[in-house]
Write a protein that holds these residues in place. Structure first.
Motif, PDB file in Angstrom:
ATOM      1  N   LYS A  28      -8.521  -4.283 -11.250  1.00  0.00           N
ATOM      2  CA  LYS A  28      -7.880  -4.830 -10.048  1.00  0.00           C
ATOM      3  C   LYS A  28      -6.387  -5.032 -10.272  1.00  0.00           C
ATOM      4  O   LYS A  28      -5.575  -4.687  -9.422  1.00  0.00           O
ATOM      5  CB  LYS A  28      -8.515  -6.164  -9.657  1.00  0.00           C
ATOM      6  CG  LYS A  28      -9.839  -6.032  -8.976  1.00  0.00           C
ATOM      7  CD  LYS A  28     -10.360  -7.394  -8.570  1.00  0.00           C
ATOM      8  CE  LYS A  28     -11.698  -7.269  -7.892  1.00  0.00           C
ATOM      9  NZ  LYS A  28     -12.214  -8.576  -7.444  1.00  0.00           N
TER      10      LYS A  28
ATOM     11  N   THR B  32      -2.838   4.413  -5.037  1.00  0.00           N
ATOM     12  CA  THR B  32      -4.153   4.452  -4.394  1.00  0.00           C
ATOM     13  C   THR B  32      -4.095   4.246  -2.885  1.00  0.00           C
ATOM     14  O   THR B  32      -5.094   4.426  -2.200  1.00  0.00           O
ATOM     15  CB  THR B  32      -5.064   3.363  -4.985  1.00  0.00           C
ATOM     16  OG1 THR B  32      -4.490   2.080  -4.712  1.00  0.00           O
ATOM     17  CG2 THR B  32      -5.255   3.561  -6.476  1.00  0.00           C
TER      18      THR B  32
ATOM     19  N   GLY C 264      -4.639  -1.670 -10.380  1.00  0.00           N
ATOM     20  CA  GLY C 264      -4.780  -0.803  -9.215  1.00  0.00           C
ATOM     21  C   GLY C 264      -5.471   0.500  -9.538  1.00  0.00           C
ATOM     22  O   GLY C 264      -5.043   1.567  -9.097  1.00  0.00           O
TER      23      GLY C 264
ATOM     24  N   SER D  75       1.819   2.015  -3.584  1.00  0.00           N
ATOM     25  CA  SER D  75       0.715   2.137  -4.519  1.00  0.00           C
ATOM     26  C   SER D  75       0.187   3.570  -4.555  1.00  0.00           C
ATOM     27  O   SER D  75       0.124   4.239  -3.527  1.00  0.00           O
ATOM     28  CB  SER D  75      -0.420   1.197  -4.083  1.00  0.00           C
ATOM     29  OG  SER D  75      -1.590   1.436  -4.808  1.00  0.00           O
TER      30      SER D  75
ATOM     31  N   ARG E 284      -3.690   1.367  -1.548  1.00  0.00           N
ATOM     32  CA  ARG E 284      -4.208   0.014  -1.289  1.00  0.00           C
ATOM     33  C   ARG E 284      -3.236  -1.007  -1.854  1.00  0.00           C
ATOM     34  O   ARG E 284      -2.734  -0.855  -2.966  1.00  0.00           O
ATOM     35  CB  ARG E 284      -5.570  -0.187  -1.942  1.00  0.00           C
ATOM     36  CG  ARG E 284      -6.680   0.520  -1.173  1.00  0.00           C
ATOM     37  CD  ARG E 284      -7.999   0.333  -1.852  1.00  0.00           C
ATOM     38  NE  ARG E 284      -8.149   1.506  -2.719  1.00  0.00           N
ATOM     39  CZ  ARG E 284      -8.888   1.549  -3.792  1.00  0.00           C
ATOM     40  NH1 ARG E 284      -9.567   0.507  -4.179  1.00  0.00           N
ATOM     41  NH2 ARG E 284      -8.972   2.640  -4.518  1.00  0.00           N
ATOM     42  N   SER E 285      -2.995  -2.062  -1.090  1.00  0.00           N
ATOM     43  CA  SER E 285      -2.127  -3.124  -1.598  1.00  0.00           C
ATOM     44  C   SER E 285      -2.933  -4.015  -2.538  1.00  0.00           C
ATOM     45  O   SER E 285      -4.162  -4.015  -2.503  1.00  0.00           O
ATOM     46  CB  SER E 285      -1.540  -3.940  -0.449  1.00  0.00           C
ATOM     47  OG  SER E 285      -2.569  -4.633   0.228  1.00  0.00           O
ATOM     48  N   ARG E 286      -2.221  -4.743  -3.379  1.00  0.00           N
ATOM     49  CA  ARG E 286      -2.874  -5.689  -4.269  1.00  0.00           C
ATOM     50  C   ARG E 286      -1.874  -6.748  -4.710  1.00  0.00           C
ATOM     51  O   ARG E 286      -0.670  -6.538  -4.625  1.00  0.00           O
ATOM     52  CB  ARG E 286      -3.479  -4.987  -5.483  1.00  0.00           C
ATOM     53  CG  ARG E 286      -2.484  -4.381  -6.438  1.00  0.00           C
ATOM     54  CD  ARG E 286      -3.204  -3.641  -7.580  1.00  0.00           C
ATOM     55  NE  ARG E 286      -2.320  -3.245  -8.648  1.00  0.00           N
ATOM     56  CZ  ARG E 286      -1.538  -2.188  -8.654  1.00  0.00           C
ATOM     57  NH1 ARG E 286      -1.536  -1.377  -7.608  1.00  0.00           N
ATOM     58  NH2 ARG E 286      -0.765  -1.912  -9.689  1.00  0.00           N
TER      59      ARG E 286
ATOM     60  N   LYS F 285       0.828  -1.209   0.000  1.00  0.00           N
ATOM     61  CA  LYS F 285       0.000   0.000   0.000  1.00  0.00           C
ATOM     62  C   LYS F 285       0.863   1.259   0.000  1.00  0.00           C
ATOM     63  O   LYS F 285       0.498   2.259  -0.596  1.00  0.00           O
ATOM     64  CB  LYS F 285      -0.988  -0.004   1.166  1.00  0.00           C
ATOM     65  CG  LYS F 285      -0.370   0.074   2.534  1.00  0.00           C
ATOM     66  CD  LYS F 285      -1.433   0.051   3.611  1.00  0.00           C
ATOM     67  CE  LYS F 285      -0.814   0.178   4.987  1.00  0.00           C
ATOM     68  NZ  LYS F 285      -1.833   0.196   6.027  1.00  0.00           N
TER      69      LYS F 285
END
Length: 187
Positions: free
Chosen positions: A150, A45, A153, A43, A47-49, A40
């Protein structure tokens, strides 16, 4: 970047411990694909992904190149480690975006593409790889837009706003189905 859809900051900030295999994959898949975690903090945003990409062989080439230089990457090291950047605490740093942009620029200049692009008013940047990824996935990969969002991101609406024309191109036959029917039927 053109095989994962990462932003340049995300790719340059990925650490070795964030590149993994999925134990549930078959042997063939494990030989080509990896899971890559975007923290995160790394990123845009916040948010991690987890992303999937067929880049295992490319990563191995990078590791082999480091090994040829006498460098072994540890779990906390960056995949794109700058061996010349070690801080006082012994932490090793990654290459920055500007260094990679300058390398891209020099490659374009030496290949003669820079002048050609300039004449057409076009420019290739590191971010161009992200755009290429999105276009290729939508045009040739038939990737559902929510999965692409997704992976990259970003939001579905951002992809629709930026690349929505590609979906229309893809669905030409569906959109134009039965158009001209009346004419062919003589009505």
């Amino acid at each position: 970047m053109s095989n994962v859809g990462f932003r340049s900051k995300e790719l340059l900030g990925i650490k070795m411990k964030e590149i993994m295999e999925n134990p549930n994959w078959d042997e063939e898949r494990r030989s080509t694909d990896v899971l890559m975690k975007v923290r995160k903090e790394n990123s845009k945003t916040g948010r991690s992904r987890i992303c999937v990409a067929p880049v295992k062989k490319r990563i191995q080439r990078i590791l082999d190149a480091y090994q040829n230089l006498g460098i072994t990457l540890e779990a906390d090291d960056y995949l794109f480690l700058n061996p010349n950047k070690v801080n006082l605490d012994g932490d090793r740093k990654s290459y920055g975006r500007m260094i990679y942009y300058q390398r891209l620029r020099q490659t374009l200049i030496r290949s003669g593409l820079w002048d050609e692009l300039e004449k057409e008013g076009k420019r290739i940047t590191l971010y161009s790889s992200r755009h290429s990824y999105a276009c290729w996935r939508l045009r040739h990969g038939n990737v559902p837009i929510h999965l692409l969002a997704k992976q990259m991101g970003t939001s579905v609406s951002k992809i629709e706003n930026t690349y929505g024309h590609i979906e229309l191109e893809q669905e030409l036959d569906t959109i134009t189905q039965n158009q001209g029917f009346l004419k062919r039927a003589g009505i």
